[in-house]
Structure formats: C-alpha cells, structure tokens
Write an enzyme that holds these catalytic residues in place. Structure first.
Site, PDB file in Angstrom:
ATOM      1  N   HIS A   1       0.839  -1.206   0.000  1.00 55.74           N
ATOM      2  CA  HIS A   1       0.000   0.000   0.000  1.00 55.74           C
ATOM      3  C   HIS A   1       0.879   1.263   0.000  1.00 55.74           C
ATOM      4  O   HIS A   1       0.599   2.214  -0.723  1.00 55.74           O
ATOM      5  CB  HIS A   1      -0.887   0.048   1.249  1.00 55.74           C
ATOM      6  CG  HIS A   1      -1.881  -1.071   1.373  1.00 55.74           C
ATOM      7  ND1 HIS A   1      -1.962  -1.876   2.476  1.00 55.74           N
ATOM      8  CD2 HIS A   1      -2.837  -1.513   0.519  1.00 55.74           C
ATOM      9  CE1 HIS A   1      -2.944  -2.754   2.320  1.00 55.74           C
ATOM     10  NE2 HIS A   1      -3.486  -2.568   1.133  1.00 55.74           N
TER      11      HIS A   1
ATOM     12  N   SER B   1      -2.584  -7.939   2.852  1.00 56.43           N
ATOM     13  CA  SER B   1      -2.816  -7.814   4.297  1.00 56.43           C
ATOM     14  C   SER B   1      -3.143  -9.176   4.900  1.00 56.43           C
ATOM     15  O   SER B   1      -2.678  -9.500   5.998  1.00 56.43           O
ATOM     16  CB  SER B   1      -3.977  -6.853   4.572  1.00 56.43           C
ATOM     17  OG  SER B   1      -3.684  -5.573   4.085  1.00 56.43           O
TER      18      SER B   1
ATOM     19  N   ARG C   1      -2.376  -6.368  -8.452  1.00 62.61           N
ATOM     20  CA  ARG C   1      -1.290  -7.325  -8.291  1.00 62.61           C
ATOM     21  C   ARG C   1      -1.409  -8.375  -9.387  1.00 62.61           C
ATOM     22  O   ARG C   1      -0.883  -8.210 -10.465  1.00 62.61           O
ATOM     23  CB  ARG C   1      -1.344  -7.970  -6.900  1.00 62.61           C
ATOM     24  CG  ARG C   1      -0.786  -7.083  -5.814  1.00 62.61           C
ATOM     25  CD  ARG C   1      -1.303  -7.474  -4.471  1.00 62.61           C
ATOM     26  NE  ARG C   1      -2.747  -7.285  -4.399  1.00 62.61           N
ATOM     27  CZ  ARG C   1      -3.489  -7.463  -3.331  1.00 62.61           C
ATOM     28  NH1 ARG C   1      -2.931  -7.892  -2.233  1.00 62.61           N
ATOM     29  NH2 ARG C   1      -4.783  -7.240  -3.347  1.00 62.61           N
TER      30      ARG C   1
ATOM     31  N   LYS D   1     -15.958  -7.320   4.095  1.00 61.42           N
ATOM     32  CA  LYS D   1     -14.987  -8.239   4.704  1.00 61.42           C
ATOM     33  C   LYS D   1     -14.964  -7.995   6.208  1.00 61.42           C
ATOM     34  O   LYS D   1     -15.071  -6.857   6.652  1.00 61.42           O
ATOM     35  CB  LYS D   1     -13.575  -7.921   4.194  1.00 61.42           C
ATOM     36  CG  LYS D   1     -13.318  -8.230   2.750  1.00 61.42           C
ATOM     37  CD  LYS D   1     -11.814  -8.061   2.500  1.00 61.42           C
ATOM     38  CE  LYS D   1     -11.476  -7.598   1.119  1.00 61.42           C
ATOM     39  NZ  LYS D   1     -10.135  -7.030   1.024  1.00 61.42           N
TER      40      LYS D   1
HETATM   41  P1  ADP Z   1      -9.769  -3.738  -0.426  1.00 61.95           P
HETATM   42  O1  ADP Z   1     -10.374  -4.571   0.630  1.00 61.95           O
HETATM   43  O2  ADP Z   1     -10.585  -2.544  -0.793  1.00 61.95           O
HETATM   44  O3  ADP Z   1      -9.259  -4.473  -1.632  1.00 61.95           O
HETATM   45  P2  ADP Z   1      -7.041  -3.505   0.518  1.00 61.95           P
HETATM   46  O4  ADP Z   1      -6.636  -2.762   1.730  1.00 61.95           O
HETATM   47  O5  ADP Z   1      -6.862  -4.979   0.539  1.00 61.95           O
HETATM   48  O6  ADP Z   1      -8.539  -3.064   0.298  1.00 61.95           O
HETATM   49  O7  ADP Z   1      -6.319  -2.918  -0.758  1.00 61.95           O
HETATM   50  C1  ADP Z   1      -6.505  -1.597  -1.149  1.00 61.95           C
HETATM   51  C2  ADP Z   1      -5.942  -1.433  -2.549  1.00 61.95           C
HETATM   52  O8  ADP Z   1      -4.531  -1.624  -2.516  1.00 61.95           O
HETATM   53  C3  ADP Z   1      -6.489  -2.423  -3.565  1.00 61.95           C
HETATM   54  O9  ADP Z   1      -6.608  -1.764  -4.808  1.00 61.95           O
HETATM   55  C4  ADP Z   1      -5.403  -3.471  -3.633  1.00 61.95           C
HETATM   56  O10 ADP Z   1      -5.381  -4.119  -4.897  1.00 61.95           O
HETATM   57  C5  ADP Z   1      -4.171  -2.613  -3.439  1.00 61.95           C
HETATM   58  N1  ADP Z   1      -3.035  -3.388  -2.929  1.00 61.95           N
HETATM   59  C6  ADP Z   1      -2.987  -4.167  -1.839  1.00 61.95           C
HETATM   60  N2  ADP Z   1      -1.774  -4.756  -1.709  1.00 61.95           N
HETATM   61  C7  ADP Z   1      -1.036  -4.343  -2.761  1.00 61.95           C
HETATM   62  C8  ADP Z   1       0.296  -4.625  -3.243  1.00 61.95           C
HETATM   63  N3  ADP Z   1       1.094  -5.461  -2.599  1.00 61.95           N
HETATM   64  N4  ADP Z   1       0.710  -4.016  -4.383  1.00 61.95           N
HETATM   65  C9  ADP Z   1      -0.136  -3.193  -5.051  1.00 61.95           C
HETATM   66  N5  ADP Z   1      -1.392  -2.901  -4.680  1.00 61.95           N
HETATM   67  C10 ADP Z   1      -1.845  -3.468  -3.551  1.00 61.95           C
END
Ligand code: ADP
Length: 161
Positions: free
Chosen positions: A18, A129, A91, A42
C-alpha cells in the site's frame, strides 16, 4: 486547481505494498486522500480507528497525504472531496475481475469518476494484508512486509507477546 486523488481500501493492516502505491500516487497528484473503508463486507481484524491510526503513523513523513475513515458511496465521497481519480493497486490477474467490476459500477454511478490502476511493484506482487496476518498468527516475522509499528500492533492484536 489542486489535483486530488482518493485511495480507498480496508488497509487491514497497511502494508509496504500500500505504501508503495501511496508514494507513487503522490508523484501524480497534489494530494492523496487515503479513505479507510468502515463498511466493508470483509470482516476486519482491526477496527476502522485502529486502521486509521496505523496509516497515520506510517505516513507521518509523507507530504500531501490525508487520511479519513469513510463509509457510504465512494462516488459521493469523491464529489465531496473534489477528487478527480480513484487509485487502486493491481497485483495479479485475480485482482482484475473485481476491480474492473467496481470501476465500471463507479463509472455508471458517476460518469466523471476515473479509476486509475497502478501496477504493483514487482517486489510487492505477492504481498497482501491477509498474508501478513497469517504470517504473524503463526509467529513468523512480518518486518519485510509491514513497518515495525504495524508489526507490533499485529502482535498485540493477535496476543502473541
Ligand atoms: P480492499 O479490501 O478494498 O481491496 P485492501 O486494503 O486490501 O482493500 O487494498 C486496497 C488497494 O490496494 C487495492 O486496490 C489493492 O489491490 C491494493 N493493494 C494491496 N496490496 C497491494 C500490493 N502489494 N501491491 C499493489 N497494490 C496493492
């Protein structure tokens, strides 16, 4: 006119993946608002306030970042903030279908809203995460994946110390 982007997500918790997207967005926009989703479908490990606090801590040295807890319709929030783009990270191909659907729905709700996808940096391709939570649950070292502050909060939350 300030060019404002919104980066929405659950951030449960924030990872280096992030942070990489946040830093790269700051090159493109004058201000990036990180919107911590309260009403996510979630089930989250951390409360919205805890997720907000961790983001606050780990972005404290970054200029032009604002963090807010947000619930409701993203397109309404965008209008409210005069933001011009939604930032999302991609990703693997597996992210794509869901992201594509969300971007199209948001476009349908408000045709002026643009979604900008940023490709993950190669080194964070595998990072999520949920993977970090699993590692810490089994007492693995998460310091390659999250800042030390977040790693400590994970250990506290999972009662590992
Ligand atoms: P959500 O539950 O809305 O997907 P996340 O917190 O899991 O929220 O992710 C927020 C955003 O960050 C999403 O667009 C996700 O694809 C992106 N993201 C999460 N991890 C990575 C990573 N390692 N590299 C690039 N983007 C990421």
């Amino acid at each position: 006119m300030k060019r404002i982007a919104v980066y929405p997500g659950s951030f449960d918790p924030v990872t280096y993946g992030h942070l990489d997207i946040i830093k790269r967005s700051l090159v493109l926009f004058d201000q990036v608002i990180i919107a911590v989703l309260r009403n996510t479908m979630k089930k989250s490990l951390f409360t919205a306030q805890e997720r907000y606090d961790m983001l606050r801590e780990v972005t404290s040295t970054l200029p032009n970042v604002q963090i807010e807890v947000f619930g409701g319709l993203l397109v309404d929030y965008m209008k409210d903030k005069s933001a011009i783009a939604i930032i999302r990270g991609l990703r693997a191909v597996s992210d794509f279908e869901h992201e594509f659907q969300m971007a199209l729905v948001n476009k349908k709700l408000d045709s002026k809203v643009e979604t900008l996808f940023m490709m993950t940096s190669e080194r964070y391709l595998y990072l999520s995460s949920s993977m970090v939570k699993e590692i810490v649950t089994f007492k693995g070292n998460a310091l390659n994946f999250v800042p030390p502050y977040v790693s400590k909060k994970l250990e506290e939350k999972l009662n590992l110390n």
